[in-house]
Design an enzyme around this catalytic site. Sequence first.
Site, PDB file in Angstrom:
ATOM      1  N   GLY A 206       6.607  -1.529  11.463  1.00 27.11           N
ATOM      2  CA  GLY A 206       6.600  -0.984  10.103  1.00 27.11           C
ATOM      3  C   GLY A 206       5.454  -0.026   9.906  1.00 27.11           C
ATOM      4  O   GLY A 206       4.827   0.434  10.865  1.00 27.11           O
ATOM      5  N   ASN A 207       5.192   0.299   8.637  1.00 33.14           N
ATOM      6  CA  ASN A 207       4.089   1.195   8.324  1.00 33.14           C
ATOM      7  C   ASN A 207       3.412   0.740   7.032  1.00 33.14           C
ATOM      8  O   ASN A 207       3.802  -0.270   6.447  1.00 33.14           O
ATOM      9  CB  ASN A 207       4.569   2.651   8.213  1.00 33.14           C
ATOM     10  CG  ASN A 207       5.695   2.821   7.209  1.00 33.14           C
ATOM     11  OD1 ASN A 207       5.580   2.433   6.048  1.00 33.14           O
ATOM     12  ND2 ASN A 207       6.814   3.397   7.651  1.00 33.14           N
ATOM     13  N   HIS A 208       2.409   1.488   6.602  1.00 32.60           N
ATOM     14  CA  HIS A 208       1.573   1.064   5.478  1.00 32.60           C
ATOM     15  C   HIS A 208       2.093   1.512   4.116  1.00 32.60           C
ATOM     16  O   HIS A 208       1.400   1.343   3.116  1.00 32.60           O
ATOM     17  CB  HIS A 208       0.150   1.597   5.660  1.00 32.60           C
ATOM     18  CG  HIS A 208      -0.568   1.014   6.840  1.00 32.60           C
ATOM     19  ND1 HIS A 208      -0.922  -0.310   6.907  1.00 32.60           N
ATOM     20  CD2 HIS A 208      -0.977   1.585   8.003  1.00 32.60           C
ATOM     21  CE1 HIS A 208      -1.544  -0.536   8.054  1.00 32.60           C
ATOM     22  NE2 HIS A 208      -1.586   0.588   8.742  1.00 32.60           N
ATOM     23  N   ALA A 274       8.921   6.216   3.495  1.00 36.43           N
ATOM     24  CA  ALA A 274       8.241   6.431   4.770  1.00 36.43           C
ATOM     25  C   ALA A 274       9.119   5.815   5.857  1.00 36.43           C
ATOM     26  O   ALA A 274       9.059   4.614   6.126  1.00 36.43           O
ATOM     27  CB  ALA A 274       6.855   5.793   4.754  1.00 36.43           C
TER      28      ALA A 274
END
Length: 408
Positions: A206-208, A274
């Site tokens: 995943g990402n932030h 995102a």
Amino acid sequence: MHVIVGVGGGIAAYKVCSVIRHFTEAGHDVRVMPTRSALNFVGAATFEALSGNPVTTEVFDDVDEVAHVALGRQADLVVIAPATADLMARAAAGRADDLLTASLLTARCPVMFVPAMHTEMWEHPATVANVATLRAHGSTVLTPASGRLTGADTGAGRLPEPTEIGLLGDLLLTRPEALPYDLAGVRVLISAGGTREALDPVRYLGNHSSGKQGYALARVAAQRGAAVTLVSGAVSEPGAPAAVDIVHVDSAVELSREMTARAADSDVIIMAAAVADFRPVGVADAKIKKGAEGPAPIELTTNPDILAGLVRARGADEIGASTVIVGFAAETGDADAGVLDHGRAKLRRKGCDLLVVNAVGEGRAFGTADNAGWLLHADGTETGLPYGSKTLMASRILDEVAALVPDR
């Protein structure tokens, strides 16, 4: 700044206590003006304790101070919540039979009505006409949320959450012209948040991304009159904004499927999510165990380029030729080019109408309440987006979007 919080006589009056606290904790001088009926739900002592100022409902209290004139003139913002059907009817007619409605006639600042009532009352032709009159007079009238009402009833007419009311009030304090009712009849599709690419039943890539910017865009677009669908990946936001339809997804493939399915029915598409560039080729059926030999390599494959795919489909049967498409680019500078240079290159590759470029990393953009960046237009025009709340940035982006939407 000076904020007046007007409280109508509805069951949702208790929620306004959190709105008052929002403004006082921000350092504003808050005066609470309840109607007589509101005091049947929340007592004056509560409002006085939260605001730190005396509370009265009557024009004839403190006559020597001409309170309705003085308070209305010095106000920087008036928030009326809950705005009942009766209160909006009196305000639309220019009545001045209590301190709140009299003060409304002297206020020259942004005035935001936050309706709350049963669905039948909200949809009644008289209420519809009164809302239109208030908007014509320059006031902001929010579209209520849908959900649980008094008793077992459910439907449109629920008061938006206090946090949302506070955010929109902050927006009007910062930018009084930020919520024109200029997107009525426009169908807006927005993606938000990060995607999660499963490795096994427990882990994912995943990402932030927090989803705050996408949710802010949905919140502001809905209150500017748009019919908004929000396709949401993983976010830190507590719930859907008022008057927004939400669809939850996990992976980039799911996000692509949902955005593609809804694109043909949209006048504006904003890809604020995102999206992970890669996903594992395979997903383990059971949790991957830690072995003595160390982790096994993870083979990745490329996710679909959703934004580019939507642009390619524009003008075909899938998406109308006049659909406005907006992309986002979260960039970092490197040895080859700066953030803005990478953004310009991405705009050329993607072919969208607008591209919002953010510098990320070092505590910027992801997960923060504030943001800054640039808005790049397909014609080469570039507009700076000054540092401020993500709600403020959303309003500036939607100004440019509204200018591109064909006449309706």
